[in-house]
Design a protein around this motif. Structure first.
Motif, PDB file in Angstrom:
ATOM      1  N   GLY A   9      59.379  41.461  81.140  1.00 30.13           N
ATOM      2  CA  GLY A   9      60.604  41.251  80.385  1.00 30.13           C
ATOM      3  C   GLY A   9      61.579  42.405  80.599  1.00 30.13           C
ATOM      4  O   GLY A   9      61.685  42.961  81.700  1.00 30.13           O
ATOM      5  N   PRO A  10      62.279  42.826  79.560  1.00 24.18           N
ATOM      6  CA  PRO A  10      63.272  43.904  79.703  1.00 24.18           C
ATOM      7  C   PRO A  10      62.659  45.260  80.030  1.00 24.18           C
ATOM      8  O   PRO A  10      63.371  46.173  80.467  1.00 24.18           O
ATOM      9  CB  PRO A  10      63.962  43.934  78.340  1.00 24.18           C
ATOM     10  N   LEU A  11      61.349  45.403  79.853  1.00 28.08           N
ATOM     11  CA  LEU A  11      60.696  46.673  80.164  1.00 28.08           C
ATOM     12  C   LEU A  11      60.713  46.961  81.662  1.00 28.08           C
ATOM     13  O   LEU A  11      60.597  48.123  82.072  1.00 28.08           O
ATOM     14  CB  LEU A  11      59.249  46.671  79.665  1.00 28.08           C
ATOM     15  N   ALA A  12      60.842  45.918  82.482  1.00 27.80           N
ATOM     16  CA  ALA A  12      60.852  46.113  83.935  1.00 27.80           C
ATOM     17  C   ALA A  12      61.982  47.034  84.366  1.00 27.80           C
ATOM     18  O   ALA A  12      61.870  47.774  85.354  1.00 27.80           O
ATOM     19  CB  ALA A  12      60.966  44.762  84.643  1.00 27.80           C
ATOM     20  N   ASP A  13      63.092  47.008  83.635  1.00 29.04           N
ATOM     21  CA  ASP A  13      64.250  47.819  84.005  1.00 29.04           C
ATOM     22  C   ASP A  13      64.073  49.301  83.667  1.00 29.04           C
ATOM     23  O   ASP A  13      64.898  50.122  84.062  1.00 29.04           O
ATOM     24  CB  ASP A  13      65.502  47.292  83.301  1.00 29.04           C
ATOM     25  N   LEU A  14      63.005  49.635  82.934  1.00 29.57           N
ATOM     26  CA  LEU A  14      62.748  51.036  82.599  1.00 29.57           C
ATOM     27  C   LEU A  14      61.992  51.775  83.695  1.00 29.57           C
ATOM     28  O   LEU A  14      61.998  53.015  83.723  1.00 29.57           O
ATOM     29  CB  LEU A  14      61.939  51.126  81.295  1.00 29.57           C
ATOM     30  N   ILE A  15      61.335  51.053  84.579  1.00 27.96           N
ATOM     31  CA  ILE A  15      60.447  51.672  85.565  1.00 27.96           C
ATOM     32  C   ILE A  15      61.216  52.669  86.429  1.00 27.96           C
ATOM     33  O   ILE A  15      62.266  52.356  86.992  1.00 27.96           O
ATOM     34  CB  ILE A  15      59.779  50.592  86.439  1.00 27.96           C
ATOM     35  N   GLY A  16      60.695  53.884  86.493  1.00 29.21           N
ATOM     36  CA  GLY A  16      61.336  54.951  87.251  1.00 29.21           C
ATOM     37  C   GLY A  16      61.319  56.251  86.464  1.00 29.21           C
ATOM     38  O   GLY A  16      60.604  56.399  85.472  1.00 29.21           O
ATOM     39  N   THR A  17      62.126  57.196  86.900  1.00 26.30           N
ATOM     40  CA  THR A  17      62.206  58.527  86.282  1.00 26.30           C
ATOM     41  C   THR A  17      63.609  58.734  85.721  1.00 26.30           C
ATOM     42  O   THR A  17      64.610  58.501  86.403  1.00 26.30           O
ATOM     43  CB  THR A  17      61.893  59.633  87.303  1.00 26.30           C
ATOM     44  N   TRP A  18      63.654  59.202  84.487  1.00 29.09           N
ATOM     45  CA  TRP A  18      64.906  59.432  83.779  1.00 29.09           C
ATOM     46  C   TRP A  18      64.963  60.903  83.366  1.00 29.09           C
ATOM     47  O   TRP A  18      63.981  61.457  82.878  1.00 29.09           O
ATOM     48  CB  TRP A  18      64.995  58.552  82.535  1.00 29.09           C
ATOM     49  N   THR A  19      66.116  61.530  83.553  1.00 31.75           N
ATOM     50  CA  THR A  19      66.250  62.952  83.209  1.00 31.75           C
ATOM     51  C   THR A  19      67.567  63.199  82.484  1.00 31.75           C
ATOM     52  O   THR A  19      68.533  62.446  82.629  1.00 31.75           O
ATOM     53  CB  THR A  19      66.200  63.848  84.465  1.00 31.75           C
ATOM     54  N   SER A  20      67.593  64.279  81.706  1.00 34.28           N
ATOM     55  CA  SER A  20      68.833  64.721  81.076  1.00 34.28           C
ATOM     56  C   SER A  20      69.550  65.668  82.027  1.00 34.28           C
ATOM     57  O   SER A  20      68.931  66.256  82.916  1.00 34.28           O
ATOM     58  CB  SER A  20      68.538  65.403  79.740  1.00 34.28           C
ATOM     59  N   PRO A  21      70.869  65.838  81.875  1.00 35.62           N
ATOM     60  CA  PRO A  21      71.619  66.738  82.764  1.00 35.62           C
ATOM     61  C   PRO A  21      71.071  68.153  82.718  1.00 35.62           C
ATOM     62  O   PRO A  21      70.771  68.676  81.647  1.00 35.62           O
ATOM     63  CB  PRO A  21      73.050  66.677  82.211  1.00 35.62           C
TER      64      PRO A  21
END
Length: 280
Positions: A9-21
């Motif tokens: 579902g919508p969780l698929a779009d979270l896959i990856g690495t996210w960082t703050s500036p």
């Protein structure tokens, strides 16, 4: 053919690495703790701790269809594992917090044997399980929704709930933070053109649960956790888009007797941040 989007579902779009500036960290942690020497069952003093932070948040597929067998109905849970690492903003870049867990997509169910039997949709389609080294495990449930344009981010109050209200006791809040930490999230997107938002709203009170080690239960109990997250598509104005994630987490802490002597004071512990998805 079943796709990862079908399974997660919508969780698929979270896959990856996210960082703050790195040059302008956007994370803020606001927490009240019992002052040294105070005891949890007295009318004690407290320390208000506020700290900016940097963050790395990673998501990966854990199981696209973990089968829960339920007799005439099976549930296929799509699971993504996450790891959250929070760091200080100074030169030392000390790790301040680490958390692991999973987000679960709960909508997929099959009748057994397969037929046209109508299977009711679950009350809650998204779950999050979280474990932190303080000795707390949390299960939150809720739902997601999609909309065009930017998210609607509500303000939240970080001040403790006092009975009766004692303004002098909480005056430090007026000097340490603004009206709401969520204003930081609103300010971060005020000049952006957000064309699509997926919103998640989860709460341990939605048939979830909090488990604490005895020390936490006795000294600063954690009865509830709420998590709001917004997955945003930002139009950069040059034909490209950026994927952005914002969240606001509110953890209830309970310690020190109320001023009327009945019950215990509830203290919101709030963390907020804005993260950008890194290119593969």
């Amino acid at each position: 053919m079943t796709t990862l989007k079908d399974q997660l579902g919508p969780l698929a779009d979270l896959i990856g690495t996210w960082t703050s500036p790195q040059d302008d960290p956007t994370g803020l942690n606001v927490i009240a703790v019992p002052s040294p020497g105070s005891t949890p069952n007295d009318k004690g003093s407290f320390d208000l701790l506020t700290r900016p932070y940097r963050e790395t948040l990673t998501f990966e597929v854990a199981d696209p269809g973990a089968r829960n067998r339920g007799g005439d109905v099976d549930q296929l849970v799509g699971a993504i594992a996450y790891k959250q690492q929070v760091f200080a903003t100074d030169q030392e870049k000390e790790q301040l917090h680490v958390e692991v867990g999973m987000f679960l997509y709960l909508k997929n169910k099959n009748s057994v044997p397969a037929d046209s039997t109508l299977i009711p949709a679950p009350t809650f389609s998204i779950a999050r399980s979280a474990t932190i080294p303080h000795g707390v495990s949390a299960l939150l449930l809720g739902n997601s929704s999609e909309s065009d344009g930017p998210p609607v981010i509500q303000m939240i109050d970080t001040k403790p709930i006092l009975v009766p209200k004692v303004p002098a006791y909480t005056k430090v809040y007026r000097h340490s933070i603004g009206e709401s930490p969520n204003q930081i999230l609103v300010d971060a997107i005020s000049k952006q053109k957000i064309v699509h938002t997926t919103s998640f709203s989860l709460d341990s009170d939605n048939e979830g649960q909090i488990s604490n080690i005895p020390f936490i239960t006795e000294r600063a109990n954690t009865p509830r956790v709420r998590w709001d997250m917004w997955l945003e598509t930002v139009d950069n104005g040059d034909g490209t888009t950026t994927q952005q994630l914002q969240y606001s987490q509110n953890i209830d802490l309970v310690f020190h007797k109320q001023f009327n002597g009945v019950g215990t004071i509830l203290w919101p512990h709030v963390t907020v941040n804005t993260l950008t998805k890194q290119c593969d």
